[in-house]
Every structure is written in structure tokens, then in C-alpha cells.
Scaffold this motif. Sequence first.
Motif, PDB file in Angstrom:
ATOM      1  N   ASP A 234       0.816  -1.224   0.000  1.00 34.29           N
ATOM      2  CA  ASP A 234       0.000   0.000   0.000  1.00 34.29           C
ATOM      3  C   ASP A 234       0.847   1.270   0.000  1.00 34.29           C
ATOM      4  OD1 ASP A 234      -2.395  -1.268  -0.076  1.00 34.29           O
ATOM      5  OD2 ASP A 234      -2.666  -1.310   2.106  1.00 34.29           O
TER       6      ASP A 234
ATOM      7  N   SER B 215      -0.991  -3.443 -13.902  1.00 31.35           N
ATOM      8  CA  SER B 215      -2.249  -3.372 -13.144  1.00 31.35           C
ATOM      9  C   SER B 215      -2.588  -4.733 -12.548  1.00 31.35           C
ATOM     10  CB  SER B 215      -3.393  -2.869 -14.035  1.00 31.35           C
ATOM     11  OG  SER B 215      -3.572  -3.740 -15.128  1.00 31.35           O
TER      12      SER B 215
ATOM     13  N   GLN C 181      -0.448  -5.090  -9.525  1.00 26.54           N
ATOM     14  CA  GLN C 181      -1.037  -4.352  -8.402  1.00 26.54           C
ATOM     15  C   GLN C 181      -2.154  -5.161  -7.754  1.00 26.54           C
ATOM     16  OE1 GLN C 181      -4.088  -1.423  -8.595  1.00 26.54           O
ATOM     17  NE2 GLN C 181      -2.679   0.217  -7.970  1.00 26.54           N
ATOM     18  N   GLN C 182      -3.014  -5.748  -8.594  1.00 24.53           N
ATOM     19  CA  GLN C 182      -4.129  -6.566  -8.081  1.00 24.53           C
ATOM     20  C   GLN C 182      -3.600  -7.758  -7.277  1.00 24.53           C
ATOM     21  OE1 GLN C 182      -6.443  -8.895 -10.980  1.00 24.53           O
ATOM     22  NE2 GLN C 182      -8.237  -7.762 -10.289  1.00 24.53           N
TER      23      GLN C 182
ATOM     24  N   THR D 104      -3.325  -4.310  -3.528  1.00 21.42           N
ATOM     25  CA  THR D 104      -3.257  -2.886  -3.193  1.00 21.42           C
ATOM     26  C   THR D 104      -3.916  -2.097  -4.318  1.00 21.42           C
ATOM     27  OG1 THR D 104      -1.781  -1.048  -2.687  1.00 21.42           O
ATOM     28  CG2 THR D 104      -0.935  -2.709  -4.198  1.00 21.42           C
ATOM     29  N   ASN D 105      -4.078  -0.802  -4.095  1.00 21.12           N
ATOM     30  CA  ASN D 105      -4.808   0.001  -5.066  1.00 21.12           C
ATOM     31  C   ASN D 105      -4.276   1.423  -5.129  1.00 21.12           C
ATOM     32  OD1 ASN D 105      -6.768  -0.142  -6.920  1.00 21.12           O
ATOM     33  ND2 ASN D 105      -8.509  -0.075  -5.521  1.00 21.12           N
TER      34      ASN D 105
END
Length: 356
Positions: A70, A91, A94-95, A99-100
Amino acid sequence: MQYADITGWGKYTPPARLTNDDLATFIDTSDEWISSRTGIKERRISHINTAHMAALAGKQALARAGIDADDIDLIIVATCTPDNLVPNTASKVQQLLSTNNSACFDLSSACTGFIYALQNATAQIRMGMVKKALVIGAERMSWFVNWSVRDTAVLFGDGAGAVVLEATDIECGLLEAKLGCDSNAREILNIVNFGTDMDRYENPPGPLQIDFNGQDIFKRAVRSMGKATETVMANTNLAVSDVDLLVPHQANLRIIETLQHKLKLSDEQCMVNIQKYGNTSAATVPIALCEAVEQGKINPGNNIMSAAFGAGLTWGACYIKWGDRVTAVNDYTQQEQQCEQSAKELLSVAIKHCLQ
Ligand code: UT7
């Protein structure tokens, strides 16, 4: 002035090994030819996709840096073997990191991709635009290989490497880079039958495969990596004796040795692991960097040079002043290491299609 310290390092090298002898069971080649011409003894074949390998390398780098996903502002994945064209691989990483919070993009510069990405993320940190970045090189080269073409099939492997960059006031991290591209030679190394260049309807594409002129690439690789490295050393007033470690792109042992001799570096000053993994494109430099730290070849304050070349023909070299961190804050056990199938079993459908 901010700098971008490398505080975490990770890698994912798939468990299934394809040896030279394995290759010789279905292509007209031999361990003797591959070893003597390239230095490669085996390569890894992945049972998981590029983003998944990238995420595993990233998780290890984050754990070693002691950082939560994060807290990362930026994820760059250098790859020429993305899971999809849209959306990007970063992306998906990230998934997978649950986290985002980060900007995510892929960077396509083939084997030079990691050095391009490291320079880009460092520049963003030094400008104060981001504080923490995850920079990954990840490739599933086996997906593109035509297993009936022996000059390319023996060279490539799968894997991923990653580093965590953190803003610091201390002068360290990537301090100088020289990047370029020899576009006059962009046709001598390419993946054919893919992209908007092809005519989808009138002339349906032939098989996907890597095409290249090995000898021309060899000569240009030595020239461009050598020149870029010499430029970076001159710009930073580094003498040969100041270089603690060269971490070159691992495409061919003979290319590495020619570069090493051109720069007059000793064997101890040169990181080589091509025998285990072959050419993993954008992943070779971060995997080698990670192994160098794991093997105690990098100490606090060391002067590290890296150099690479790849399709485009892109090329680049950089100077990294290593910070203080050489021991991991935490470690991460990669559960996904297990794979029940052998490399040949994983490739059986691909081999069957290619040899038809
Ligand atoms: O990251 C960028 C990706 N590309 C590269 O890094 C490629 C850089 N180039 C190279 O690494 C080398 O040029 C190769 C390893 C690809 C080839 O080595 P070479 O010493 O340049 O060999 P060559 O292409 O001149 O081929 C010599 C011979 C040929 O046979 P003839 O014509 O002399 O009878 C080839 O057909 O070796 C033969 N050959 C093989 N024999 C056994 C080519 N590939 C193989 C093979 N096994 N896998």
C-alpha cells in the motif's frame, strides 16, 4: 536533492528446468554447441503467467525492504511478454499485491527494459513526484519461442526480478545512465506475426516467433553496451578499479566476456548467471542484481555498473551507488514455487504444434 535508494530486491525463477540435453531430444542441437556458443546450461519454463511471476518477485522485494504494498506509489513492469496488451501487466501485478494506491504502467524496451524502467522510476523519485516505487523486469519468453527453430529456441527462458526504490537524502541509487536506440537495426530482432503491422484479414498471420540475425546483434550488442558503459564511467569519473560489480544483460556468455575484457574488468567484477536461466530479456538484470545481493557480492556503498541491449535495438548502461541495505528486513516464502510438471511436459503442446 532526493535520491532513489534500492532497499529491496526479489526474484522469481520458475521451478521447471529445461536442460540443453532436454532440448536435444526434440531439436537438432547439443549441450556442447549450446554451452560453447552461449554459456547456457539450462533455462526455466514457467507454469504461471508474466504478471504472476512479476508479483512474486515484487512481493519478495517488498518484504526484504520491509514495506507494505500500500505504500508503493508507482509500479513499472518492463516486459515484452505481457499477459494482455490491454489492460497492462502492471495493473495485474497491483491486483495480485492486493493494493490500489499506485500508478501502474508497462515499459516495452525488450531486454533493455529494466534499465529504462529503473532510470524512469529514479527520475520520478528525484523530481519528488513519487516516494516509493516497485520496478520489475518479468518475461515469459517461452510463450514466443518456435521450438523448431534451433538458433533461437535454445537461448531464452522465463523469470522475473524486482527492486524497491525509496526516496532518501543520501546520495545513492541510480546516479547516472546513458540510454539509446539504434533504430536503423530494428529489423534484425523482432517478433513476427503480432501487432497492427500485420494484415489480419487479407493475409492471415503465420506463426508467432522470434526472428533475428544473431551475428549482427552480437556485434552491435558489444559495441553499444561497451560505449554506453564507458560514457557512464567517464561522466562519473569512475576508473576500472572503482567498479565493484558489473551486472550485464545475460544474452550470451561470449557477449558478456567481450564486454568484460573491453572494460578490463576481472571475473570477480562481473556477475554471470546465464548458465542457469538463459536469456530472460528484461528480467536478466534484476535477477542478476538480486542474486548478487543474495550471494554477498554487493556491499554497502559499492559502485555497480549495469548494461543491456535489446530489440529496437535499444541499449543502455547505468551507474548505481548501492546504499546501506544489503540484508533483508523480512523475507517472503514463495509458495507458488511448486509445479508438478516437468519443463518438457509444460511445453508439450507448444512443441507438438511447432514440430508439425
Ligand atoms: O537479447 C537479444 C537476443 N539475441 C541475442 O542475444 C543473440 C546474439 N547472438 C548470439 O548469441 C549468437 O549469434 C548465437 C548464439 C545466436 C549464434 O552463435 P554464432 O556463433 O553466431 O552461430 P551462427 O549463427 O554463426 O551459426 C553457426 C552454426 C550454423 O551452422 P553452419 O551454417 O555453420 O553449418 C548454424 O546452423 O551453428 C548452427 N546452429 C546450431 N547448431 C546446433 C545454430 N543454432 C544451433 C543450435 N545447435 N542451437
